[in-house]
Design an enzyme around this catalytic site. Sequence first.
Site, PDB file in Angstrom:
ATOM      1  N   ASP A 191      18.850  -2.601  48.200  1.00  7.59           N
ATOM      2  CA  ASP A 191      19.759  -3.426  48.830  1.00  7.59           C
ATOM      3  C   ASP A 191      19.782  -4.626  48.193  1.00  7.59           C
ATOM      4  O   ASP A 191      18.367  -5.019  48.023  1.00  7.59           O
ATOM      5  CB  ASP A 191      19.299  -3.341  49.612  1.00  7.59           C
ATOM      6  CG  ASP A 191      20.175  -3.735  51.192  1.00  7.59           C
ATOM      7  OD1 ASP A 191      21.224  -3.489  50.928  1.00  7.59           O
ATOM      8  OD2 ASP A 191      19.525  -4.326  51.961  1.00  7.59           O
TER       9      ASP A 191
ATOM     10  N   CYS B 276      -9.721  31.610  47.480  1.00 10.48           N
ATOM     11  CA  CYS B 276      -8.748  31.173  46.419  1.00 10.48           C
ATOM     12  C   CYS B 276      -7.582  31.393  47.122  1.00 10.48           C
ATOM     13  O   CYS B 276      -7.076  31.456  47.927  1.00 10.48           O
ATOM     14  CB  CYS B 276      -9.468  33.035  45.637  1.00 10.48           C
ATOM     15  SG  CYS B 276      -8.418  34.103  46.375  1.00 10.48           S
TER      16      CYS B 276
END
Length: 757
Positions: free
Chosen positions: A430, A13
């Site tokens: 860019d 778990c």
Amino acid sequence: METIRIRLQGMSCAACANRVEKAIKEVSGVIECNVNFALSQATVSYYSQETNLTHIQESVIKAGYYAFAESEEEEDTEKKVREAEEKELIRKVILGGIISSLLFIGSLPAMIGLYIPFIPSWLHNSWVQLFLSLPVQLWCGQSFFVGAFKAFKHYTADMNTLVALGTGAAYLYSLFATLNPNFFITQGLKAEVYYEASSVIITLLLLGKLLENRARGKTSEAIRKLMGLQAKTARVIRNGKESDLPIQEVVVGDVILVRPGEKIPVDGEVVEGESSIDESMVTGEPIPVKKQLGDEVIGATINKTGSFKFQATKVGKDTVLAQIVQLVKDAQCSKAPIQKLADKITGWFVPVVITIAIITFIIWFNTMGNVTLAMITTVGVLIIACPCALGLATPTSIMVGTGKGAENGVLIKGADSLELAHKLTTIVCDKTGTITQGKPSVTNYITVKGVTNNNEIELLAIAAALEKNSEHPLAEAVVNYAQSQGVKNPLPEVTNFEAVAGMGVQGNVSGKLVQIGTQRWMDELKIDTQTLQSNRQQWESEAKTTALIVINGKIEGLIGIADAIKPSSGDVVKALQKMGLEVVMLTGDNQKTAEAIASEVGIKRIFAEVRPDQKASIIQSIQQERNSSKQKHKIVAMVGDGINDAPALAQADVGIAIGTGTDVAMAASDLTLISGDLWGIVTAIQLSHATMKNIRQNLFFAYIYNVLSIPIAAGILYPFFGWLLNPMIAGAAMAFSSVSVVSNALRLRKFKPKVYL
């Protein structure tokens, strides 16, 4: 610093995962550790001078678990281990199912208070049920009790603790009632046994674990698909002879022949022939790409038409496919910030549940004096409250989401960037290689006649000689143009070459100082360029970049260079704007050229004439701006492809690199668009939204499940309606809560990017 990935065994778990993570972090020299419960893996960064893999493994073993180093045969090993575990689970579920069914049928008359003719009374005999249930308790449920004991030895508690306490309490209570029934009879109570409850709970939990493991196996489907793309053999030409060799025996420099319909085995460069190649499995682009002499080819892509030969440049772990697989694995092992809350809750969850169970027993025993009622409610609380669903909620969604991103040509470096992408407010792009193709070509060229004795070709040769020393795409365009105009090799010799960032280049060519660059640079050098101003302004208004040629301080020529805009740029900008995002363009070009290109693709805000060293500071300034709608600072993504974009990519909240760009840019980024298509930005953001929505659903289901189920199991409804939660139903609910969380995460496999037009 080194980073390794290790495989873990024994975790049941999220509490186990937290304990392993804590144990590894306590090792001296470990910098960072992320344990992924869903993958049963840990990614560990450490200083190799202070510690090593052996020390890390020892810390895991001391915590009660097992750790194994990853190997090249990891996938096969993992598959074999998973198949072996599944086979054992199936055997246990079958045996547990048969015995539990007999026990349940035998107990049915007592449960409903009615005589059922076809059910023999001896089947409910406590001694018969005791011996029938022993295999379930001792073999089928062995892993729960062994895990609980290990946790106890390390002064911790986990899911195994809850199951062992719950089923163990029911079994021991029944055993005591079987061995000493008079104890209950003298107190006016019936000596009830609950062997069937203990056995059914264990069987249901094992069934849930089996279904959960199968579902979790599907979350790694993307990795298996990618690895399955790799060709098994290559037709290598050595010493003039062709031979089919295993892919592992191919080395850099080998010449490989590929025929139509075959997979390209490794990365390389075409040395003979041409063809069209389907790169969709790597880039996500469905249209075949034409390849000819000098072009790069990617391993695992499919040759569609002609035969060709290529020279291997990257093999093994260096190939594009291998790096993609590695990036996806790293991303799947990383933790999203949203998981921190679940980890904190899991840390104290089990002790709190045990405390609630004890309080439940005390309250019911003291108020009702009924040990059976107290036992049933206590067992119900212990069984139904399992942290598995909490532990699986985030990592399963991240695993599926990152895998889905890879399928769509988007590589996600980590879960944190995947989570942050859905919060973006601004996309900064860019220009060169991002909005444009990044393959500029010379469209215009003029000289100042009468100023020098050099003719056009001689001046072009001087310019090409200087530009050949530069790695800038514009420089390559000048060299290519010169060759197309008949400039002969060898070019004039260049000395004292210097690239002036954001301005241009200069050097001595044949004893003359030659400078090629921007108008701003010429202004700084106080060079008169008035002769060519009208031409420069005209070309820049047409979205062309201009470069002025100066020899010994005098203007001699002007070059106009155009970089075609990517076909998708305009549509992507519109799509991002429709999604409520601000789109900004960043470029070193002059203002007029920048405005022309921005206008063509629909971008309203631009930063022009930006030097490479200024890009990161501009990103920072945008981040500090307020987002008008939410009155918060903007969350910025930077999209770029060049080395000079790397600082800006790193500065941005999310750096997005164009995959066709440089390795440096990709290393500095959080997301990589493999094909270079800007639609990947839209896909990444939409995938982030879908993944985060899925994670929130999982966390909601996991939390609400425990918030509602624990009080019901504790008997809160009993005083009002006489309702008690049967421990067997609690076991079934707990088992299937994890299955439901994983199944919900698997819905992400159906993700398809929405197209905005």
